[in-house]
Design an enzyme around this catalytic site. Sequence first.
Site, mmCIF file in Angstrom:
data_model
loop_
_atom_site.group_PDB
_atom_site.id
_atom_site.type_symbol
_atom_site.label_atom_id
_atom_site.label_comp_id
_atom_site.label_asym_id
_atom_site.label_seq_id
_atom_site.Cartn_x
_atom_site.Cartn_y
_atom_site.Cartn_z
ATOM 1 N N LYS A 1 9.040 -7.856 -0.049
ATOM 2 C CA LYS A 1 8.410 -6.758 0.702
ATOM 3 C C LYS A 1 8.723 -6.836 2.192
ATOM 4 O O LYS A 1 8.705 -5.831 2.883
ATOM 5 C CB LYS A 1 6.896 -6.804 0.525
ATOM 6 C CG LYS A 1 6.428 -6.891 -0.895
ATOM 7 C CD LYS A 1 6.576 -5.580 -1.615
ATOM 8 C CE LYS A 1 6.099 -5.731 -3.044
ATOM 9 N NZ LYS A 1 5.939 -4.493 -3.743
HETATM 10 C C1 LIG Z 1 6.953 -10.754 -6.370
HETATM 11 C C2 LIG Z 1 7.070 -9.362 -6.887
HETATM 12 N N1 LIG Z 1 8.002 -9.095 -7.795
HETATM 13 C C3 LIG Z 1 8.143 -7.859 -8.306
HETATM 14 C C4 LIG Z 1 7.320 -6.816 -7.923
HETATM 15 C C5 LIG Z 1 7.542 -5.457 -8.512
HETATM 16 O O1 LIG Z 1 8.231 -4.625 -7.587
HETATM 17 P P1 LIG Z 1 8.089 -3.059 -7.672
HETATM 18 O O2 LIG Z 1 6.645 -2.735 -7.516
HETATM 19 O O3 LIG Z 1 8.918 -2.541 -6.548
HETATM 20 O O4 LIG Z 1 8.586 -2.647 -8.993
HETATM 21 C C6 LIG Z 1 6.311 -7.057 -6.978
HETATM 22 C C7 LIG Z 1 5.387 -6.004 -6.510
HETATM 23 O O5 LIG Z 1 5.724 -4.974 -6.110
HETATM 24 C C8 LIG Z 1 6.216 -8.349 -6.419
HETATM 25 O O6 LIG Z 1 5.322 -8.595 -5.479
HETATM 26 N N1 LIG Z 2 3.372 -5.542 -6.463
HETATM 27 C C1 LIG Z 2 2.983 -4.781 -5.354
HETATM 28 C C2 LIG Z 2 2.204 -3.559 -5.678
HETATM 29 C C3 LIG Z 2 2.383 -2.496 -4.651
HETATM 30 O O1 LIG Z 2 3.719 -2.095 -4.665
HETATM 31 P P1 LIG Z 2 4.426 -1.183 -3.618
HETATM 32 O O2 LIG Z 2 5.839 -1.616 -3.663
HETATM 33 O O3 LIG Z 2 4.223 0.211 -4.058
HETATM 34 O O4 LIG Z 2 3.832 -1.390 -2.270
HETATM 35 C C4 LIG Z 2 2.294 -5.702 -4.330
HETATM 36 O O5 LIG Z 2 2.767 -6.787 -4.160
HETATM 37 O O6 LIG Z 2 1.324 -5.353 -3.715
#
Ligand SMILES: Cc1ncc(COP(=O)(O)O)c(C=O)c1O
Ligand SMILES: N[C@@H](CCOP(=O)(O)O)C(=O)O
Length: 467
Positions: free
Chosen positions: A112
């Site tokens: 993120k």
């Molecule tokens: C460590 C981790 N892996 C995978 C995901 C999944 O990613 P996305 O929500 O973009 O599909 C998340 C949360 O978003 C996460 O925090």
């Molecule tokens: N797994 C995510 C959930 C929120 O996902 P987002 O990519 O829409 O912000 C988290 O880590 O909070």
Amino acid sequence: MQYISTRGLAPRLGFCDAVLAGLARDGGLYLPQTWPQIDHAQIAAMANKPFADVAFEVISPFVDGEIPADKLREMLNEAYGTFRHAAVAPLVQTDEGHFVLELFHGPTLAFKDVAMQFLARVMDHILGERDQRATIVGATSGDTGSAAIEAFRGRENTDIFILHPKGMVSPVQQRQMTTVLDENVHNIALEGNFDNCQTIVKDMFNNHHFRDGVSLSGVNSINWGRIVAQVVYYFTSAVALGSPHREVSFTVPTGNFGDVFAGFVAQKMGLPIKQLVIATNENDILRRTMETGRYEMDGVSATTSPSMDIQISSNFERLLFEANDRDAETTKTQMDGLKQSGSFALSEKALGAIKTKFGAGTSDQAQTAAVQQTVLENAGYLMDPHTAVAYKVAQEFAASDVPMITLSTAHPAKFPAAVKSATQVDAALPAWLSDLYEREERVHVLENAQDAVETFIKARARANKEQ
Ligand SMILES: Cc1ncc(COP(=O)(O)O)c(C=O)c1O
Ligand SMILES: N[C@@H](CCOP(=O)(O)O)C(=O)O
């Protein structure tokens, strides 16, 4: 470049307005009206360039001159200067034809940071130019929240309110959020699960009186600014393995579908991607949808990869809109169906279109732990459980002639209990977080109710026009 809503009833906006809007006013998600193209010569020229330079090339067509080029470069250099690895997102080979893309070298140890370090600077710039303040809300299953809080802490133009499901994030994730004591940071532990948090966030956007009253903005992947920044590492990693002269495939641990959708965008822009594989844990709504053509909610279960314990996968709406040939009316009807009855059906054509580009697979907790152990034994490589979910699924989709890149979305030290139980290894936090458990915490527990959250925010948001 204009941005349009997946539900067709919101005003078209330019890049800066789309970023500040977060969710479109009709409840839909913004997408660019056309896909910018990057040709093979441009892709080839990305080889050996610094990450921030590739980011500039990939992101510029989406910004379309709304931020001066030198300012955009400065923001990208600053954003990726916060990463602790010179390559920002290095590739590690773990097996023949199998590579892991490490996206966890930013300040909060998860992918993120790649988008959030950029987005916070962009929002700050836009608000500063307009002499405005915004109230940022976000829902998190752990990683979005910590990355957003780190990126926005102390910023004068924004107050940030992050909702996490009480007791359902890892202790490291929780403390990365609740130990940030800057005045503009507000942590809410909601009595509910992640989907409840996300529903409240979306419903606050759909309450236009509240939304306008506090100048609401969002940092979840509903915000186009998040997706666009995540497109970059698909380019850098593919180029490192010979793109555009050979195809690569990606496997992505998936929850809210933002990360894998960014891969789809890279493909739309011209990156030769053979296949995008969606990997889920036991909360496997996306894999089931690919198999049955029905998106059908079925309750959330807690797993060792808690950030993917999601049923309402926000960005699937963007893919659906594309698969529906950008028919906003059909997409809106399907999304209304999901809200009302917890399910909707895809047309045969839309499902077929999705299946030509995407594969999907599931790894349960036992399989995930087993893969953590075997990859450690065979390759000496320690993975967090989210990465391991994807790694296990990637093995099922391996092809001898196309390299597979598994996205590693978090550092193992964010999930020490799951890592220890699978591998007996204690994954240590890096030095700058080593006192995390000694830091003071601040968090407010709220019931799972939109009005309780709105009241809490109104009382604290500096952008509240009613004060
Ligand atoms: C460590 C981790 N892996 C995978 C995901 C999944 O990613 P996305 O929500 O973009 O599909 C998340 C949360 O978003 C996460 O925090
Ligand atoms: N797994 C995510 C959930 C929120 O996902 P987002 O990519 O829409 O912000 C988290 O880590 O909070």
